[in-house]
Design an enzyme around this catalytic site. Structure first.
Site, PDB file in Angstrom:
ATOM      1  N   SER A 119      41.641  45.601  42.474  1.00  0.00           N
ATOM      2  CA  SER A 119      43.020  45.752  42.778  1.00  0.00           C
ATOM      3  C   SER A 119      43.934  46.430  42.238  1.00  0.00           C
ATOM      4  O   SER A 119      45.344  45.812  43.254  1.00  0.00           O
ATOM      5  CB  SER A 119      43.092  45.005  41.165  1.00  0.00           C
ATOM      6  OG  SER A 119      42.738  43.625  40.748  1.00  0.00           O
ATOM      7  N   SER A 125      44.232  41.880  41.748  1.00  0.00           N
ATOM      8  CA  SER A 125      45.505  41.377  41.098  1.00  0.00           C
ATOM      9  C   SER A 125      46.785  42.081  41.220  1.00  0.00           C
ATOM     10  O   SER A 125      47.776  41.543  40.138  1.00  0.00           O
ATOM     11  CB  SER A 125      44.869  41.233  39.790  1.00  0.00           C
ATOM     12  OG  SER A 125      44.772  43.175  39.386  1.00  0.00           O
ATOM     13  N   LYS A 179      53.292  47.949  35.770  1.00  0.00           N
ATOM     14  CA  LYS A 179      52.354  46.507  36.652  1.00  0.00           C
ATOM     15  C   LYS A 179      52.269  45.843  34.639  1.00  0.00           C
ATOM     16  O   LYS A 179      52.289  46.692  34.208  1.00  0.00           O
ATOM     17  CB  LYS A 179      51.309  46.538  36.575  1.00  0.00           C
ATOM     18  CG  LYS A 179      49.890  45.486  36.567  1.00  0.00           C
ATOM     19  CD  LYS A 179      48.318  45.562  36.838  1.00  0.00           C
ATOM     20  CE  LYS A 179      47.367  44.559  37.509  1.00  0.00           C
ATOM     21  NZ  LYS A 179      46.588  45.130  37.851  1.00  0.00           N
TER      22      LYS A 179
HETATM   23  N1  GLN Z   1      39.267  40.314  42.375  1.00  0.00           N
HETATM   24  C1  GLN Z   1      38.370  41.378  41.244  1.00  0.00           C
HETATM   25  C2  GLN Z   1      38.361  40.026  40.441  1.00  0.00           C
HETATM   26  O1  GLN Z   1      39.056  39.324  40.190  1.00  0.00           O
HETATM   27  C3  GLN Z   1      38.821  42.874  40.478  1.00  0.00           C
HETATM   28  C4  GLN Z   1      39.629  42.505  40.109  1.00  0.00           C
HETATM   29  C5  GLN Z   1      40.539  43.887  39.482  1.00  0.00           C
HETATM   30  O2  GLN Z   1      40.146  45.364  40.176  1.00  0.00           O
HETATM   31  N2  GLN Z   1      41.709  43.647  38.315  1.00  0.00           N
HETATM   32  O3  GLN Z   1      37.566  40.179  39.338  1.00  0.00           O
END
Ligand code: GLN
Length: 484
Positions: A175, A151, A76
């Protein structure tokens, strides 16, 4: 070769059926041919990958191979990688070449794994659809009209589209698990502190945790063996030994106590997703597990508490991007204030700005007690719910996501609906607990994930519970038609 799991690839390398150079070349060719359909990589490091593959081949020939030697992995783009662009999905870091490796990257290198490249992601890991990336949305390999989740949407998509055997992800509010669910792959968010955050660009430091994303639980176990462990460079890293996560995979599930939180099967859950998840629970009954309804009464408070804590921490973490030390700098600033304002104004996208504004407001004098402190108290209540639950059951199960993958653009204008995509995943982050998502079926052509939440540092059990299910079912072996 692209249909094989890490376990199968490692066996093939060891037996000399193919070399890591051949394997890596095959993946690079697939990426070149197919990635344009999904946009899952931000950077492909072809030359470095081939060099690493050749080095791994030498080690394998010398009989010095570990389980990941010569295995291609996608990382990532939130992990700092020495000499390689590390963008975090943002224009702010589009020009940033990291001078050092994150601990996770270092560990994969030491294990002899081959980095194929860096995967697309929501900007600074803020999002549930991978649509906030500066590099454009990622498409779901199962249905190109759908989002892959976020994400870690790029990481989920590369695994689903067979553009890497496995990838890393990070999970602040879901995410790893949510994109794993939406793309039909297996993902594990470990206990907070299990994997070092050193060199992993910070979003919300008290929630962020890195973990593996792969086709199977067994592959996730091999990756976690490499990723986990104490790191003195991360003050929140847990100083406890790392078990062999593959050791307990084959334990039978007789007598396993599974808790089903009634709040995870209530209003908001799509009916078709519920049916698929119920069928997975039935499968666990056949494997000898006992099912118990439980309650996590504060579940409904997790999204609101998270959207105070996470923005508050991000507003502080992202203050380092000031146009002076890292990344994007505006042209011709007229003074220091202008430099800050325009560099940040140009470098960050709208979702990141929204979070910084919410977080700065929540932390400001006069509002701190009303928002941040209150959210921390709710966080405590949520942890207590889980504590009580784990006195009665071994693992908690439910859907990972309330719906299957939604269409591109469908939720991007409506932040609250987008935030509710993580209604079932966020609580584990607030409590710091480990959680997994395992493919368990489809609604139409879009995959459904089963979430398994465990007690602190019980990753080995989660992997065992997931692996036994994968021995009995074949959802995790399916591939999207055009990426077979
Ligand atoms: N969707 C959540 C957010 O937008 C979690 C994102 C994540 O786990 N990095 O914050």
């Amino acid at each position: 070769m692209h249909t094989k799991t890490i376990v199968q690839l490692a066996a093939g390398l060891k037996a000399g059926e193919f070399s890591s150079a051949e394997l890596t070349r095959a993946y690079l060719d697939r990426i070149e041919r197919l990635d344009a359909r999904v946009n899952s990589y931000i950077t492909v490091t072809a030359a470095a990958a081939m060099a690493a593959a050749k080095a791994a081949d030498a080690r394998i020939r010398a009989g010095q191979a570990g389980p990941l030697s010569g295995i291609p992995i996608a990382q990532k783009d939130i992990f700092c990688t020495e000499g390689v662009k590390t963008s975090c999905g943002s224009k702010m870091l589009d020009n940033f070449i990291s001078p050092y490796d994150a601990t996770v990257i270092e560990k994969f290198k030491q294990a002899g794994a081959v980095m194929l490249g860096k995967t697309n992601m929501d900007e600074f890991a803020m999002g549930s659809s991978n649509e906030t990336s500066f590099y454009g949305a990622v498409k779901n390999p199962w249905d190109l009209d759908a989002v892959p989740g976020g994400s870690s949407g790029g990481s989920a998509a590369v695994v689903a589209a067979r553009l890497a055997p496995a990838a890393t992800g990070t999970d602040t509010g879901g995410s790893i698990r949510q994109p794993a669910a939406l793309c039909g792959i297996t993902g594990l968010k470990p206990t907070y502190g299990r994997v070092s955050r050193y060199g992993m660009i910070a979003f919300a430091s008290s929630l962020d945790q890195a973990g593996p994303m792969a086709r199977t639980a067994e592959d996730c176990a091999l990756m976690l063996n490499v990723m986990a462990g104490f790191d003195e460079r991360d003050s929140t890293s847990a100083d406890r030994s790392v078990p062999d996560y593959t050791a307990a995979l084959n334990q039978p599930l007789n007598g396993l106590k599974i808790g089903l939180p009634k709040e995870y099967f209530a209003e908001g859950l799509d009916n078709d997703v519920a049916t698929v998840v119920q069928a997975a629970i039935e499968e666990y009954k056949k494997l000898g597990a006992a099912i118990k309804e439980i309650s996590l009464p504060n579940t409904g408070l997790s999204v609101p508490a998270y959207y105070v804590v996470a923005p508050a921490e991000c507003s502080s973490n992202l203050s380092r991007f000031d146009g002076v030390r890292f990344g994007h700098r505006c042209d011709d600033p007229k003074d220091l204030m202008d430099l800050y304002k325009r560099s940040r104004g140009e470098g960050f996208g709208p979702e990141v700005k929204r979070r910084i504004m919410i977080g700065t407001y929540a932390l400001s004098a006069g509002y701190y007690d009303a928002y941040y402190l209150k959210a921390q108290k709710v966080r405590q209540l949520i942890s207590q719910d889980f504590k009580q639950a784990f006195e009665q059951v071994d693992v908690i199960m439910g859907p990972t996501s309330p719906t299957v993958a939604f269409n591109l653009g469908e939720r991007s204008e409506d932040p609250v609906t987008m935030y509710l995509s993580d209604a079932y995943t966020i609580a584990a982050n607030l409590a710091g607990l480990p959680g997994m998502s395992v493919p368990c079926g489809f609604v139409g052509k879009r995959p459904v994930g089963l979430q398994i939440i465990g007690d602190y540092f019980d990753e080995a059990r989660l992997l065992n519970v997931a692996h036994q299910y994968q021995q009995a079912t074949d959802w995790h072996t399916q591939a999207p038609e055009q990426f077979k």
